[in-house]
Each structure stands twice: as C-alpha cells, then as structure tokens.
Design a protein around this motif. Structure first.
Motif, short mmCIF file in Angstrom:
data_model
loop_
_atom_site.label_atom_id
_atom_site.label_comp_id
_atom_site.label_asym_id
_atom_site.label_seq_id
_atom_site.Cartn_x
_atom_site.Cartn_y
_atom_site.Cartn_z
N GLY A 44 0.70 -1.41 -0.11
CA GLY A 44 0.00 0.02 0.07
C GLY A 44 0.76 1.43 0.04
N LYS A 45 0.48 2.39 0.71
CA LYS A 45 0.87 3.40 0.64
C LYS A 45 2.36 3.71 1.23
CE LYS A 45 -1.78 6.18 4.13
NZ LYS A 45 -2.51 5.10 4.98
N GLY A 46 2.52 2.80 2.35
CA GLY A 46 3.99 2.73 2.97
C GLY A 46 4.14 3.88 4.06
N SER A 47 2.98 4.14 4.76
CA SER A 47 3.31 4.93 5.77
C SER A 47 4.04 4.41 7.15
CB SER A 47 1.88 5.81 6.45
OG SER A 47 1.09 4.59 7.11
N ASN A 48 3.81 3.18 7.27
CA ASN A 48 4.70 2.50 8.40
C ASN A 48 6.07 2.50 7.79
OD1 ASN A 48 3.08 1.61 10.56
ND2 ASN A 48 1.52 1.40 8.98
N GLY A 93 1.74 -3.53 6.04
CA GLY A 93 0.83 -3.58 5.01
C GLY A 93 0.97 -4.59 3.83
N ILE A 105 2.39 -5.55 11.56
CA ILE A 105 1.26 -4.78 12.61
C ILE A 105 0.01 -4.83 11.85
CG2 ILE A 105 1.87 -2.75 11.07
CD1 ILE A 105 2.03 -1.28 13.96
N PRO A 160 -4.10 -3.34 12.66
CA PRO A 160 -4.78 -2.58 12.97
C PRO A 160 -6.06 -2.69 14.11
CG PRO A 160 -5.57 -2.71 10.76
CD PRO A 160 -4.49 -3.81 11.10
N HIS A 179 -9.52 4.80 11.21
CA HIS A 179 -8.15 4.02 10.82
C HIS A 179 -6.95 5.23 10.71
CE1 HIS A 179 -6.17 2.16 7.04
NE2 HIS A 179 -5.69 1.41 8.23
N GLN A 224 -3.46 4.63 12.60
CA GLN A 224 -2.20 4.70 11.67
C GLN A 224 -1.27 5.62 12.77
OE1 GLN A 224 -2.42 4.79 7.56
NE2 GLN A 224 -1.95 2.72 8.15
N GLU A 259 0.29 3.32 15.04
CA GLU A 259 1.03 2.18 14.36
C GLU A 259 2.58 3.05 14.36
OE1 GLU A 259 -2.20 -0.17 11.83
OE2 GLU A 259 -0.89 1.35 10.89
C1 GRF Z 1 -1.73 -0.41 8.35
O1 GRF Z 1 -2.75 0.11 8.84
C2 GRF Z 1 -1.36 -1.97 8.90
O2 GRF Z 1 -1.97 -1.86 10.02
C3 GRF Z 1 -1.96 -2.85 8.11
O3 GRF Z 1 -1.97 -2.38 6.77
C4 GRF Z 1 -1.89 -0.71 6.73
C5 GRF Z 1 -0.47 -0.42 5.99
O4 GRF Z 1 -0.62 0.95 5.84
N1 GRF Z 1 -1.60 -4.13 8.16
P1 GRF Z 1 0.46 1.74 5.14
O5 GRF Z 1 0.96 1.20 3.81
O6 GRF Z 1 1.89 1.23 6.19
O7 GRF Z 1 0.41 3.21 5.20
#
Ligand code: GRF
Length: 209
Positions: free
Chosen positions: A15-19, A95, A115, A117, A174, A178, A181
């Motif tokens: 996904g978008k990669g915020s973590n 993600g 991780i 949510p 959400h 995040q 997270e």
């Molecule tokens: C997070 O909400 C995580 O809990 C789930 O996927 C999402 C990934 O988000 N497993 P991001 O790509 O890190 O923004």
C-alpha cells in the motif's frame, strides 16, 4: 551477534507505505539501530516502492503469481531469494496483503513481524478498524506480532490502545490507529534490533539489555 555489522531490515508492503516511512525515518534518525536493506511489493504502483526509491533504498516489485491472497511457489522463492541476497535479519510486514506460509516462514523462522490495526485476538483479518467500529467497542488499537502459519495469530509483541469516539467514521478511526502504528512499530523494531525481545512460546518478554 556480530556487533560490527548493522542489523538489516527487509520491508514488504502493498500500500501507501506510511509504516515504512515511520520505520525508515527512525532508522535514519538513529532511533532504530538498523538499516532498511530492501523493500519489496506485490503491487507495481504501490506507494511504499515510491517512498523507498525517494530515500535511495533498494525497492523491487515482485509479482505474486497466480493466486489472489498468497504468493505462488515461484513468487515465494523470488521473495526469499531477494531478502537473503539483501542479508536481512528481520522481515517487517508493513501492509503486505498476501498471506505468508510454509517455506517463507521456515526460512525466516521467528524473524517475520507484522502490524495489525486492532487489538488482537479481537478483529483479525481485513478492515479491522471497521470491524471494531461496527461491533461497538469503545477502545481498539494496533498490535505488533510475530507471523506464524495462521492469519494474525502469532505471538504478540506489543499493543497500543486507541479510543473510539462517538463521531468516528471508518476513515477517522483508521487515521487515528495509523498514528499509533507509526509510534509502536518503530519502537518494537528498535527493541528487536537491539536484541531486547525474548520469545517463550506465546509469551514475548521485553528485556532492556
Ligand atoms: C496498516 O494500517 C497496517 O495496520 C495494515 O496495513 C496498513 C498499512 O498501511 N497491516 P501503510 O501502507 O503502512 O500506510
């Protein structure tokens, strides 16, 4: 452990990669004593690959193969090879929307974290924040856990709570989860990189060494 060599992370995301950003920034700031060695995604246009390339971190799209929810055998081998070639010490799922099983988990035994949510074991699987909102619980959060053969069933390392407010929508909740997270995941990855986290079956104990 060889103290000369810096701990190496391999991040997988769809996904978008915020973590990823939270973890990469914590590595760059020295809050996590590790380097992000490689980022892999099953989605060619995923934001996580873009965010990694902006930071000059090696980023590869590896197609998942013929299945919808997991990697096929050829793809699994390609993920394992890329992570081994990058000499990663820990695989960090951020993600990643594919279930990892068999050969992958045997290769990186006790070295894959995720991780989720929600506060596991409540609300496993998809759209956990929405499940919590629809159920009507007043507190939810996020969980960092080791990955085992099940879906969101591995030993829990750490959790952070997040309140559910009366005017929350799925999106607002959400977004608040995040933020939690982005605090919790770098903290846990730092603990793992420092060798502070000990696993005794399902019980994970955090020792300050
Ligand atoms: C997070 O909400 C995580 O809990 C789930 O996927 C999402 C990934 O988000 N497993 P991001 O790509 O890190 O923004």
């Amino acid at each position: 452990m060889n103290r000369e060599r810096k701990f190496r992370l391999g991040l997988l995301g769809s996904g978008k990669g915020s973590n990823f950003v939270a973890i990469a920034d914590a590595c760059a700031d020295g809050k996590i004593p590790a380097d992000v060695a490689i980022v892999l995604s099953d989605v060619a246009e995923a934001g996580i690959l873009e965010r990694a390339r902006e930071r000059k971190i090696s980023a590869q799209h590896i197609p998942p193969g013929e299945f919808r929810t997991k990697l096929d055998e050829t793809a699994e081998r390609a993920y394992i090879d890329a992570l081994q070639k990058a000499a990663v010490d820990l695989v960090v799922l951020a993600g990643f929307m594919r279930i990892l099983k068999g050969e992958f988990l045997r290769t990186f035994a006790q070295r894959v974290v995720n991780i989720h949510p929600a506060l596991l074991p409540a609300f496993p699987s998809l759209e956990a924040w929405k499940q919590a909102l629809d159920y009507g619980v007043k507190v939810t959060g996020c969980t960092v856990h080791f990955v085992d053969q099940g879906v969101d069933t591995g030993a829990i390392i750490a959790q952070q709570t997040v309140p559910i407010l009366s005017d929350d929508t799925a999106e607002s909740l959400h977004a608040r989860i995040q933020l939690a997270e982005h605090e919790l995941y770098p903290t846990v990855v730092a603990g793992l990189a420092r060798g502070e986290i000990e696993v005794r079956g399902r019980r994970v104990i955090w020792r300050k060494v």
